[in-house]
Design an enzyme around this catalytic site. Structure first.
Site, PDB file in Angstrom:
ATOM      1  N   ASP A  83       0.815  -1.217   0.000  1.00 16.42           N
ATOM      2  CA  ASP A  83       0.000   0.000   0.000  1.00 16.42           C
ATOM      3  C   ASP A  83       0.846   1.263   0.000  1.00 16.42           C
ATOM      4  OD1 ASP A  83       0.927  -0.478   2.579  1.00 16.42           O
ATOM      5  OD2 ASP A  83      -1.034  -0.379   3.544  1.00 16.42           O
ATOM      6  N   ASP A 123       7.121   3.898   3.406  1.00 15.85           N
ATOM      7  CA  ASP A 123       7.340   4.900   4.459  1.00 15.85           C
ATOM      8  C   ASP A 123       8.809   4.822   4.915  1.00 15.85           C
ATOM      9  OD1 ASP A 123       7.089   6.640   6.569  1.00 15.85           O
ATOM     10  OD2 ASP A 123       5.758   5.398   7.756  1.00 15.85           O
ATOM     11  N   PHE A 176      -0.148  10.777   8.074  1.00 14.93           N
ATOM     12  CA  PHE A 176      -0.741   9.453   8.264  1.00 14.93           C
ATOM     13  C   PHE A 176      -2.063   9.399   7.504  1.00 14.93           C
ATOM     14  CE2 PHE A 176      -3.170   6.150  10.345  1.00 14.93           C
ATOM     15  CZ  PHE A 176      -2.234   5.140  10.436  1.00 14.93           C
ATOM     16  N   VAL A 177      -2.164   8.463   6.581  1.00 19.00           N
ATOM     17  CA  VAL A 177      -3.354   8.397   5.731  1.00 19.00           C
ATOM     18  C   VAL A 177      -4.104   7.074   5.912  1.00 19.00           C
ATOM     19  CG1 VAL A 177      -2.499   9.986   3.968  1.00 19.00           C
ATOM     20  CG2 VAL A 177      -1.973   7.548   3.766  1.00 19.00           C
TER      21      VAL A 177
HETATM   22  P1  5GP Z   1       7.533   0.924   5.964  1.00 19.19           P
HETATM   23  O1  5GP Z   1       7.911  -0.500   6.274  1.00 19.19           O
HETATM   24  O2  5GP Z   1       7.959   1.417   4.607  1.00 19.19           O
HETATM   25  O3  5GP Z   1       7.881   1.881   7.076  1.00 19.19           O
HETATM   26  O4  5GP Z   1       5.974   1.027   6.023  1.00 19.19           O
HETATM   27  C1  5GP Z   1       5.175   0.286   5.272  1.00 19.19           C
HETATM   28  C2  5GP Z   1       3.931  -0.104   6.036  1.00 19.19           C
HETATM   29  O5  5GP Z   1       3.619   0.787   7.111  1.00 19.19           O
HETATM   30  C3  5GP Z   1       2.781   0.002   5.078  1.00 19.19           C
HETATM   31  O6  5GP Z   1       2.592  -1.218   4.412  1.00 19.19           O
HETATM   32  C4  5GP Z   1       1.624   0.319   6.003  1.00 19.19           C
HETATM   33  O7  5GP Z   1       1.089  -0.875   6.496  1.00 19.19           O
HETATM   34  C5  5GP Z   1       2.242   1.102   7.130  1.00 19.19           C
HETATM   35  N1  5GP Z   1       2.099   2.560   6.958  1.00 19.19           N
HETATM   36  C6  5GP Z   1       3.094   3.457   6.699  1.00 19.19           C
HETATM   37  N2  5GP Z   1       2.601   4.711   6.596  1.00 19.19           N
HETATM   38  C7  5GP Z   1       1.262   4.601   6.779  1.00 19.19           C
HETATM   39  C8  5GP Z   1       0.185   5.562   6.785  1.00 19.19           C
HETATM   40  O8  5GP Z   1       0.311   6.768   6.576  1.00 19.19           O
HETATM   41  N3  5GP Z   1      -1.064   5.065   7.014  1.00 19.19           N
HETATM   42  C9  5GP Z   1      -1.310   3.751   7.243  1.00 19.19           C
HETATM   43  N4  5GP Z   1      -2.574   3.390   7.457  1.00 19.19           N
HETATM   44  N5  5GP Z   1      -0.312   2.823   7.237  1.00 19.19           N
HETATM   45  C10 5GP Z   1       0.952   3.256   7.015  1.00 19.19           C
HETATM   46 MG    MG Z   2       1.561  -2.797   5.329  1.00 18.05          MG
END
Ligand code: 5GP
Ligand code: MG
Length: 181
Positions: free
Chosen positions: A103, A106, A155-156
């Site tokens: 999705d 981040d 945060f979305v």
């Molecule tokens: P990363 O491992 O790149 O930090 O984050 C990826 C995961 O963190 C995404 O698959 C999602 O599940 C969660 N995540 C990161 N940012 C957001 C956000 O703004 N909103 C939501 N609902 N989930 C997020």
């Molecule tokens: Mg995820």
């Protein structure tokens, strides 16, 4: 549900148009490198469910779908605590062209973890597709082949993304109202 939703960043219509473009691009790229039955699409649960459901219908190739679960946000959290694979990785990835779908990008922890794990399984190629990427250094510096939209560091929720497992069914991508979270 709507009372909790703040500013809409991406409307359902805008998302649909972009998903169509991504599907065309991915199909043409995969067709150039893979034969039938060599492609595996790996959705990362749970956040990618809505995105991947729309995306795979824009990819008219013979593909296998095999999910993986990654957990990084415990219940009502807005900060990642580090990505972990829950359960097992799809089997039989050796020699396959793998497209992993998530999705949002981040910190990059999820992509790093899954890319390594799938490369270790002997995949012929590994590509990532995310609907959203936050415009922060950790995300922009993480290699990712297909990105739907770059968004601000907020945060979305919606279109599969949750807060405490709610709001995944919102058709748009939106911010939560301040008093909700
Ligand atoms: P990363 O491992 O790149 O930090 O984050 C990826 C995961 O963190 C995404 O698959 C999602 O599940 C969660 N995540 C990161 N940012 C957001 C956000 O703004 N909103 C939501 N609902 N989930 C997020
Ligand atoms: Mg995820």
């Amino acid at each position: 549900m709507r009372e909790a939703i703040g500013q809409v960043l991406l409307s359902a219509d805008r998302i649909a148009a972009r998903v169509h473009e991504l599907g065309e691009q991915i199909s043409s790229d995969l067709k150039a490198i893979a034969d039938d039955a060599e492609i595996v699409i790996v959705p990362i649960l749970t956040g990618s469910i809505v995105f991947v459901a729309d995306l795979i219908r824009q990819i008219p190739l013979k593909v296998r779908i095999d999910v993986v679960t990654v957990s990084s946000y415990p219940r009502a959290a807005k900060e990642s605590v580090g990505a972990q694979i829950v359960g097992t990785l799809p089997a039989d990835l050796a020699g396959k062209h793998v497209l992993i779908v998530d999705d949002i990008l981040d910190s990059g922890g999820t992509i790093k973890l899954i890319r390594e794990a799938i490369c270790d399984r002997g995949a012929a190629s590994v590509r990532f597709c995310v609907l959203l990427r936050k415009t922060i250094p950790s995300a922009l510096e993480t290699p990712c082949e297909y990105v739907g939209f770059d968004i601000p560091d907020e945060f979305v929720v919606g279109y599969g993304l949750d807060y405490d497992n709610y709001y995944r069914n919102l058709p748009d991508v939106a911010m939560l109202r301040e008093d909700e979270a």
